[in-house]
Scaffold this active site. Structure first.
Site, PDB file in Angstrom:
ATOM      1  N   CYS A 210      -4.554   5.268  -3.561  1.00 37.49           N
ATOM      2  CA  CYS A 210      -5.627   5.809  -3.464  1.00 37.49           C
ATOM      3  C   CYS A 210      -5.426   7.201  -4.374  1.00 37.49           C
ATOM      4  CB  CYS A 210      -5.910   6.455  -1.967  1.00 37.49           C
ATOM      5  SG  CYS A 210      -4.528   7.212  -1.318  1.00 37.49           S
TER       6      CYS A 210
ATOM      7  N   ASP B 127       0.837  -1.253   0.087  1.00 41.83           N
ATOM      8  CA  ASP B 127      -0.015   0.123  -0.005  1.00 41.83           C
ATOM      9  C   ASP B 127       0.981   1.253  -0.038  1.00 41.83           C
ATOM     10  OD1 ASP B 127      -2.161   1.788   0.112  1.00 41.83           O
ATOM     11  OD2 ASP B 127      -2.465   1.439   2.188  1.00 41.83           O
TER      12      ASP B 127
END
Length: 140
Positions: A72, A17
């Site tokens: 994101c 991530d």
């Protein structure tokens, strides 16, 4: 992504991530905004850092294990671009056999909850919507 062969890694499942533009936050925050004029070098260096982190994740994955890459951001360079670049480097410089798994079935499962961008080459991109109050999120 699924991996077969290569060096023995330590982990069967790896989540990568990575730091990214955080597109949603730049609209809401001034303090940590990567689009501030003084932060352009940092922002432009993100794909290189992301690729290095993904490659490290791949190398730490045991044969037969799985790696999930996520951001994101809406940025194609930080999403599919990083995947493509990391795959090319892994294929050219190592004996690791990387297999990109098809995860398009996820779009059917979540079609009533999220809106997906259908032009990604590798992963899935959840587009931000007011209705879902969620996104963006890219994952593979």
């Amino acid at each position: 992504m699924k991996f077969r062969g290569g060096d023995d890694g330590r982990h069967h499942k790896v989540l990568v991530d990575v730091p990214c533009n955080t597109d949603r936050h730049v609209l809401m925050e001034e303090d940590n905004n990567l689009f501030k004029p003084g932060r352009s070098e940092e922002r432009l260096a993100l794909p290189t850092l992301q690729k290095e982190l993904l490659i490290a994740g791949i190398q730490s994955c045991s044969p037969g294990g799985n790696v999930v890459y996520s951001t994101c951001t809406l940025s194609p360079a930080q999403n599919d671009g990083v995947i493509q670049s990391a795959l090319e480097q892994i294929w050219m410089e190592t004996e690791i056999n990387v297999v990109v798994e098809d995860i398009t079935y996820i779009t059917d499962i979540f079609k009533d909850t999220f809106r997906f961008y259908d032009k990604c080459r590798y992963g899935q991109l959840v587009l931000p919507t007011l209705q879902a109050n969620f996104g963006p999120m890219y994952f593979l």
